[in-house]
Design an enzyme around this catalytic site. Sequence first.
Site, PDB file in Angstrom:
ATOM      1  CG  ASP A 142      -4.426  -0.520  10.434  1.00 17.21           C
ATOM      2  OD1 ASP A 142      -4.218   0.122  11.479  1.00 17.21           O
ATOM      3  OD2 ASP A 142      -5.432  -0.358   9.723  1.00 17.21           O
ATOM      4  CG  ASP A 195      -4.964   6.444  -4.148  1.00 19.78           C
ATOM      5  OD1 ASP A 195      -6.196   6.583  -4.253  1.00 19.78           O
ATOM      6  OD2 ASP A 195      -4.348   5.487  -4.636  1.00 19.78           O
TER       7      ASP A 195
END
Length: 1100
Positions: A412, A800
């Site tokens: 990224d 998450d």
Amino acid sequence: MNTGGRLVAGSRNRNEFVVINADEFGRPKPLQEVVLQNCQICDDVIELIFNETTNEKELFVACNECAFPVCRTCYEYERREGTQACPQCKTRYKRHKGSPRVEGDEDEDAADDLDKEFSFNNPNWHESSDAKITAHSGQGYGFFSMSGVATSSLWQPGSSINPDVPLLTYGEEVDGISPDHHALVVPAYVGFGGKSHSVSPQGSSFSLQPRAINPDKDIAVYGYGTVAWKDRIAEWKKKQLDDVQKAQLENGYGVGPSGDGPDDSDLPMTDESRQPLSRKLPISSNQINPYRIIIILRLVVLGFFFHYRILHPVPDAYGLWLTSVICEIWFAISWVLDQFPKWYPIERETYLDRLSLRYEKDGKPSELADIDIFVSTVDPMKEPPLITANTVLSILAVDYPVNKVSCYVSDDGAAMLTFEALSETSVFAKKWVPFCKKFNIEPRAPEWYFAQKIDYLKDKVHPDFVKERRAMKREYEQFKVRINALVAMAQKVPEEGWTMQDGAPWPGNNVRDHPGMIQVFLGHNDTLDEDGYRMPRLIYVSREKRPGFNHHKKAGAMNALVRVSAVISNAPYILNVDCDHYINNSKALREAMCFMMDPISGKKVCYVQFPQRFDGIDLHDRYSNRNVVFFDINMKGLDGIQGPIYVGTGCVFRRQALYGFDAPVKEKPPGKTCNCWPKWCCLCCGGKRKNRKGKLKQDKKKRKKSKQREASTQVHALERIDEGCETEESSFVPRQKLEKKFGQSPVFVASTLQENGGLGQGVSFASCLGEAMHVISCGYEDKTEWGKEVGWIYGSVTEDILTGFKMHCHGWRSVYCIPRRPAFKGSAPINLSDRLHQVLRWALGSVEIFLSKHCPIWYGYGGGLKWLERFSYINSVVYPWTSIPLIVYCTLPAICLLTGNFIIPEISNYASIVFMALFLSIAATGILEMQWGHVGIDDWWRNEQFWVIGGVSSHFFALLQGLLKVIAGVETNFTVTSKGGDDGDFSELYIFKWTSLLIPPITLLVLNIIGVIAGVSNAINNGYESWGPLFGKLFFAVWVILHLYPFLKGLMGKQDKVPTIIVVWSILLASIFSLLWVRVNPFIAKSDGPILEVCGLDCD
């Protein structure tokens, strides 16, 4: 031995002979039938055995405890290959006479009969009048000759082929075998220990009944010596599977999880491959029942405690008393939210051998499911390329079929350093992977394998191992040098940016404005390693980034990988790991597949979470980096409810669950209506009104369910389009809805319909890459459900927790898997400042979720989320708010010591009993949790300490940042935790880095130390009467100091002198509180002194 020209086979373990091609004599007619029991495993008739004590024939009883009906064949198979225990009562099987011994058998008092169990020529045969099994006229039963050969008697003249026994060649002439030959198994009713079991004459209640060969049981034991037989058996098995699949489809059960066959969980479990792939292991009742009793008692004690605290205020310190009571009520609520999700803790056990037997048959391609593995990285300076390379190498060398593994690395940061390091890794992998698989080494990350301080020759017998290991170590050292050279080169970025080998500028020179990049390093055009074997796929992905777009950090990168992998490989399961979490157990993927591919319980599993284990942590784990209490106690408790929460790494997902689909629901049978009540009773009870209300409720529920399962109906609608049933309405609405949900990519939308993964036929790799570039464009997610209902959920830096929460709300359940060898290992920030920043990021994500629409306090009702699971999610987003009462409560001891007041009035006997009971219940709860969670007291105490340290520092700042973000719109930067580095002698442990997170703990430490000094000085000044009230205040202050001790030790570091900032801050706080202390005038006597009276005597 006279066999009469027939093929005869036998088994010592099963006490029987197999007679093949024996029906030219005709099939015997049965004697008088008796009522026999069937085996509950294979459904065969349980044999009759001769009881020497009663001289009678009895049914064979495998288990002497519960007499669960099991035939002798299954009994001996279970002892030889299985768990050696009764399926019903779990009692270990004892050895019966005539059965072969297995490991663990107890010595018997009687003579060992192993040498006599097949002695058919024993003299007892001649002495016994019943020794010979004769063929009675017209009965047609087989007999055993003195040579021990099984033969068969004749049918009655003119008898035809017996239709009840299968033909050996299925009615066809093969290799000279007559088409009318049967296959029979004649039970050997030969007495154990050399004695025979005689057959009663006609009219007896005993029948010697031969049975047909059961291919599932017999083909693995006997060698039949004919290829035709094996072919027929294979066809027979295929026909059986087809019949079962057809029956299940008619009953609405669908196909199995692999998509290649039916869910055969209902078939007889006659072999190991049909046994469950995993099982639950509940905590022993000796441990869990006292634990639950203590929890209930603690609740009762808390009731008495608050009853006393509320009804007994402190008039002289009303403000302190009220503040303390409010804090204690908050702590009690937090304890309830944390405690009750641990009510049903369980453990699990997997059976990897059964997984292989079921899905990896000899001579056939593996039927294990494909897996896409995601590795995410951002900054190569904080996440060293060497660590990422080791993670990738451990993935490529995993013990799993290579054609079913695809590794996707998300960069990224679009760093050329990561790209070049991955290119070097792909070259080195061609040498490393065959070395790992040849010698079966663990772990398969070279950095950690060569760093092991163990005997690496243990269990190694290959003569070339030492030579090849030394050569591989030299190769790896050269590989490290090349990676280090790349890192050194990347320290100085050229002004014009990086250029590639062909002279073109690197597309990722501008990190925030660059096109998408995809590079296939391995797996295309059948890339081979040095030994000539195929390599798994290795693909580099860097999604497109443009100014003005919200890229959603890690969650956006993971969603880009989901789309890319769906277009290129489309595996039904996905494993995601951080770049520093290498695979420590090469069988980790198989461990997960034992749950995902289990035909009984696997269909509702959305993900399998593994615990996080770490390398490079100091021996005492000063800052609780291992987090053992959470992973070994809390997560086990959640596994007994609806499953553990997702912790961001080391997790295997079901791709369909990531797409936002609901969990499969078994349709309940229609309720039975009872007509036994008279009509007048229904009228009296207002039956019509109730029916009306019931119908309204049912309609409301149906509308709610239909709304929740809209995605599933869309999929079915699109399936109808693909089947050709396309109408003007159906061709527009479903496709439009799916494109609105998944984006404008027909290839990707089509892949979402493949429940079992796989790509369409005739799709070229070039077209897949072109579509992959499209799905990672920065504008692809606009006006779609990505990040809202599909993929990793946006809105929090801890994506998450939010992602797992959404899956559980859709009715899925998760599984917690703890293999004996840890599946994954990673590196943790052992430095105090880095550790606090890591906790800050986690707490900030929880605050963001709490202030969003996805807060579990008010989101997800009416779905599939269970109440205790909801408690756990509420606790996971509420805990940062505990920082406020915690800071206040840790300040109270110093205030009490400086002012001389206390939060509790003079303690009575009743109060003493309540306080002691509360402390004992807290201690007992912790001890019992450590017992069933297998957690040491050191780990438990470190967890308690860091809960206070993190609560008064990171959690408090996370709360402030979260409120600023929501109220004022102030964005916070995402700080990547530093990973790896030099861990020699834990050098990073002692590095001091100043950060504002250190201010609150330092303040509390200095404040309480000054309070202790002031309190002791005050007691010395006022005499012994003031020592009694002082002890309660001192205990309170020392409790705070002990919990902050690791923080104090981290401030001192490993230096000869204390850091200057600590000295300045301590002097400042000490001066402030000294002035306050003087203002309180603690040295003024609290009493007026002794009472003076005028003496009545005139001394003059």
